[in-house]
Design a protein around this motif. Structure first.
Motif, PDB file in Angstrom:
ATOM      1  N   GLY A 137      -7.303   4.632  -1.092  1.00  0.00           N
ATOM      2  CA  GLY A 137      -5.936   4.861  -0.425  1.00  0.00           C
ATOM      3  C   GLY A 137      -4.737   4.193  -0.799  1.00  0.00           C
ATOM      4  N   LEU A 138      -3.659   4.569  -0.871  1.00  0.00           N
ATOM      5  CA  LEU A 138      -1.986   4.209  -0.692  1.00  0.00           C
ATOM      6  C   LEU A 138      -1.487   4.592   0.552  1.00  0.00           C
ATOM      7  CD1 LEU A 138      -1.840   3.847  -5.179  1.00  0.00           C
ATOM      8  CD2 LEU A 138      -2.626   1.644  -3.041  1.00  0.00           C
ATOM      9  N   ILE A 139      -1.543   3.664   1.377  1.00  0.00           N
ATOM     10  CA  ILE A 139      -0.623   4.173   2.181  1.00  0.00           C
ATOM     11  C   ILE A 139       1.048   3.102   2.504  1.00  0.00           C
ATOM     12  CG2 ILE A 139      -0.502   4.392   4.639  1.00  0.00           C
ATOM     13  CD1 ILE A 139      -4.083   3.761   5.152  1.00  0.00           C
ATOM     14  N   ALA A 140       2.009   4.178   2.414  1.00  0.00           N
ATOM     15  CA  ALA A 140       3.061   3.679   2.439  1.00  0.00           C
ATOM     16  C   ALA A 140       3.249   2.131   2.159  1.00  0.00           C
ATOM     17  CB  ALA A 140       3.603   3.036   4.616  1.00  0.00           C
ATOM     18  N   THR A 141       3.311   2.080   0.615  1.00  0.00           N
ATOM     19  CA  THR A 141       3.234   1.289   0.023  1.00  0.00           C
ATOM     20  C   THR A 141       4.437   1.619  -1.822  1.00  0.00           C
ATOM     21  OG1 THR A 141       2.151  -0.399  -1.382  1.00  0.00           O
ATOM     22  CG2 THR A 141       1.600   1.970  -1.761  1.00  0.00           C
ATOM     23  N   THR A 142       4.595   1.247  -2.813  1.00  0.00           N
ATOM     24  CA  THR A 142       5.326   0.946  -4.093  1.00  0.00           C
ATOM     25  C   THR A 142       4.526   0.458  -4.899  1.00  0.00           C
ATOM     26  OG1 THR A 142       6.996   1.201  -5.150  1.00  0.00           O
ATOM     27  CG2 THR A 142       6.904  -0.814  -3.411  1.00  0.00           C
ATOM     28  N   ALA A 143       4.959   0.886  -6.310  1.00  0.00           N
ATOM     29  CA  ALA A 143       4.776   0.084  -7.180  1.00  0.00           C
ATOM     30  C   ALA A 143       5.391  -0.658  -7.854  1.00  0.00           C
ATOM     31  CB  ALA A 143       4.188   1.345  -7.989  1.00  0.00           C
ATOM     32  N   GLY A 144       6.789  -0.269  -7.475  1.00  0.00           N
ATOM     33  CA  GLY A 144       8.035  -1.184  -7.875  1.00  0.00           C
ATOM     34  C   GLY A 144       9.124  -0.202  -7.925  1.00  0.00           C
ATOM     35  N   GLY A 145      10.308  -0.985  -8.223  1.00  0.00           N
ATOM     36  CA  GLY A 145      11.799  -0.219  -7.728  1.00  0.00           C
ATOM     37  C   GLY A 145      11.673  -0.941  -6.395  1.00  0.00           C
ATOM     38  N   LEU A 146      11.489  -1.510  -5.879  1.00  0.00           N
ATOM     39  CA  LEU A 146      12.120  -1.427  -4.785  1.00  0.00           C
ATOM     40  C   LEU A 146      12.802  -2.602  -3.822  1.00  0.00           C
ATOM     41  CD1 LEU A 146      10.503  -1.356  -1.468  1.00  0.00           C
ATOM     42  CD2 LEU A 146       9.358  -3.442  -1.299  1.00  0.00           C
ATOM     43  N   ARG A 147      13.901  -1.929  -3.402  1.00  0.00           N
ATOM     44  CA  ARG A 147      15.242  -2.681  -2.547  1.00  0.00           C
ATOM     45  C   ARG A 147      15.057  -2.834  -1.196  1.00  0.00           C
ATOM     46  NH1 ARG A 147      14.965  -3.086  -7.248  1.00  0.00           N
ATOM     47  NH2 ARG A 147      16.652  -2.521  -8.507  1.00  0.00           N
ATOM     48  N   PRO A 148      14.519  -3.702  -1.013  1.00  0.00           N
ATOM     49  CA  PRO A 148      14.741  -5.122   0.183  1.00  0.00           C
ATOM     50  C   PRO A 148      15.852  -4.419   1.017  1.00  0.00           C
ATOM     51  CG  PRO A 148      13.950  -5.949  -0.917  1.00  0.00           C
ATOM     52  CD  PRO A 148      14.057  -5.047  -1.638  1.00  0.00           C
ATOM     53  N   HIS A 149      17.421  -4.816   0.618  1.00  0.00           N
ATOM     54  CA  HIS A 149      18.500  -4.399   1.398  1.00  0.00           C
ATOM     55  C   HIS A 149      18.953  -3.107   1.749  1.00  0.00           C
ATOM     56  CE1 HIS A 149      19.172  -3.754  -2.650  1.00  0.00           C
ATOM     57  NE2 HIS A 149      20.004  -2.886  -2.276  1.00  0.00           N
ATOM     58  N   ARG A 150      17.811  -2.075   0.858  1.00  0.00           N
ATOM     59  CA  ARG A 150      18.585  -0.624   1.143  1.00  0.00           C
ATOM     60  C   ARG A 150      17.514  -0.372   3.424  1.00  0.00           C
ATOM     61  NH1 ARG A 150      16.987   2.601  -4.196  1.00  0.00           N
ATOM     62  NH2 ARG A 150      18.670   1.672  -5.058  1.00  0.00           N
ATOM     63  N   ALA A 151      16.477  -1.244   3.823  1.00  0.00           N
ATOM     64  CA  ALA A 151      15.987  -0.848   4.194  1.00  0.00           C
ATOM     65  C   ALA A 151      17.390  -1.128   5.340  1.00  0.00           C
ATOM     66  CB  ALA A 151      14.995  -1.699   5.556  1.00  0.00           C
ATOM     67  N   LEU A 152      17.968  -2.039   5.554  1.00  0.00           N
ATOM     68  CA  LEU A 152      19.450  -2.015   6.522  1.00  0.00           C
ATOM     69  C   LEU A 152      20.138  -1.354   6.250  1.00  0.00           C
ATOM     70  CD1 LEU A 152      20.010  -6.110   5.507  1.00  0.00           C
ATOM     71  CD2 LEU A 152      18.732  -5.029   7.752  1.00  0.00           C
ATOM     72  N   SER A 153      20.712  -0.672   4.953  1.00  0.00           N
ATOM     73  CA  SER A 153      21.653   0.365   4.642  1.00  0.00           C
ATOM     74  C   SER A 153      21.716   1.168   3.586  1.00  0.00           C
ATOM     75  CB  SER A 153      23.332  -0.430   5.264  1.00  0.00           C
ATOM     76  OG  SER A 153      24.072   0.660   4.757  1.00  0.00           O
TER      77      SER A 153
END
Length: 352
Positions: free
Chosen positions: A182-198
């Motif tokens: 079970g994979l919940i609210a996750t990712t395998a890659g390509g995450l850009r943490p700054h996008r959470a801000l804008s």
């Protein structure tokens, strides 16, 4: 501390102060919601005896095991039932699974543990604060607490990344023991943490500035952690705005805030670089061999729905559950839907 770091720290501190002032009015509104609640649930009430698991580098991991309750008739539980291992996310601890633990307790053998440097687990050496090490830690937890029988792995956020890394680094164990994921609210890659801000911050700029800012803040832990302390306005704002997709009960926001505040900024900074470089897409094909359920809220600001859709496209037969209006803490906001989907996953794993 260099000049850039001092400037970043100054900007970060100013931002924290401004955000803290801005949230005072909102916090009063949310507190009013809490006063209107019928009951306050103790989200830390579910406990089993503490177990210490020693990781490969000697770090002690705190774990708990909920055993299957005996049937009232005296019949023995089905021995084919897999043990479910729950793996929590970044800046959280095993208590984040409260709603799943409460609903499933007694029906499944369940293992919960705090990832290194989180919760009641020991502090990791800096060089081992990596997603790769988390995958190895999961292998150790399985070896120690589930020495025999089938296993189902359930991970939220960074916990899902831990599961992918485990599958990559321990393929034989995955093939022999794992019967569902079970994979919940996750990712395998390509995450850009700054996008959470804008979403309007250019990736090139965000990739450069975000890690430097986190590092600069970690160089002043007393200042930052005091601003993030349990019950602080800024901590409450972060929990309320970034983790939930809709208005959440104030007690849930404060529960999340407490877990976040309990994770030092230096720990956050140590693990942060791993998110930017994560790339586990190649291992996803392995999950096609077992029932796999992917769950994500449509308003997840941290690991957006697109990440879950990309994973589902690479896992043959995967079930994708998109939860309307839920955010990153979908395990809180839509606990009933999540629990039903997980029960269906456990059933599918049992049939194999």
């Amino acid at each position: 501390m260099n000049t850039w770091a001092k400037r970043a720290l100054g900007l970060g501190a100013a931002g924290l102060a401004a955000a803290s002032a801005a949230v005072v009015v909102e916090r009063r509104v949310v507190k009013a919601r809490r006063l209107g609640a019928e009951a306050v649930e103790d989200y830390k009430a579910l406990r089993s005896p503490a177990i210490e698991v020693k990781a490969g580098d000697g770090t002690l991991l705190h774990a708990e095991v909920d055993e299957i309750a005996p049937y009232a008739s005296g019949a023995r539980p089905d021995p084919r039932r897999p043990t479910v291992v729950f793996v929590h996310g970044y800046a959280l601890n095993l208590d984040c699974w409260h709603f799943q633990r409460k609903a499933m307790r007694g029906r499944h053998r369940m293992v919960f543990y705090d990832q290194r440097s989180h919760g009641r687990s020991g502090r990791s050496p800096r060089e081992h604060a990596t997603i790769e090490q988390l995958g190895d830690d999961l292998a150790t937890v399985i070896a120690e607490l589930v020495p025999d029988g089938d296993v189902v792995l359930v991970g939220h956020s960074m916990g899902g990344m831990s599961i992918m890394t485990f599958a990559e680094r321990h393929p034989e164990v995955f093939a022999e023991r794992v019967r569902g994921v079970g994979l919940i609210a996750t990712t395998a890659g390509g995450l850009r943490p700054h996008r959470a801000l804008s979403p309007f911050i250019p990736d090139k700029l965000g990739d450069m500035v975000a890690p430097r800012l986190v590092t600069a803040l970690a160089n002043a832990p007393e200042l930052v952690d005091s601003a993030r302390a349990r019950g602080s306005n800024i901590g409450f704002l972060v929990a309320d705005r970034f983790a939930f997709g809709r208005e959440a009960p104030a007690t849930q926001v404060e529960f999340l805030d407490e877990m976040l505040a309990g994770t030092p900024i230096q720990v956050l900074a140590e693990f942060f670089p791993g998110f930017r470089t994560l790339n586990k897409f190649d291992v996803l094909g392995t999950f096609s061999t077992v029932p796999t359920t992917i769950i994500c809220g449509t308003k997840d600001k941290l690991t957006s729905l697109g990440h879950s859709r990309k994973m589902a496209a690479r896992i043959e037969g995967a079930r994708l559950l998109e939860v309307p209006d839920a955010g990153h803490m979908v395990i809180f906001e839509a606990a009933d839907l999540v629990n039903t989907a997980l029960e269906q996953l456990f059933t599918a794993a049992l049939r194999r």
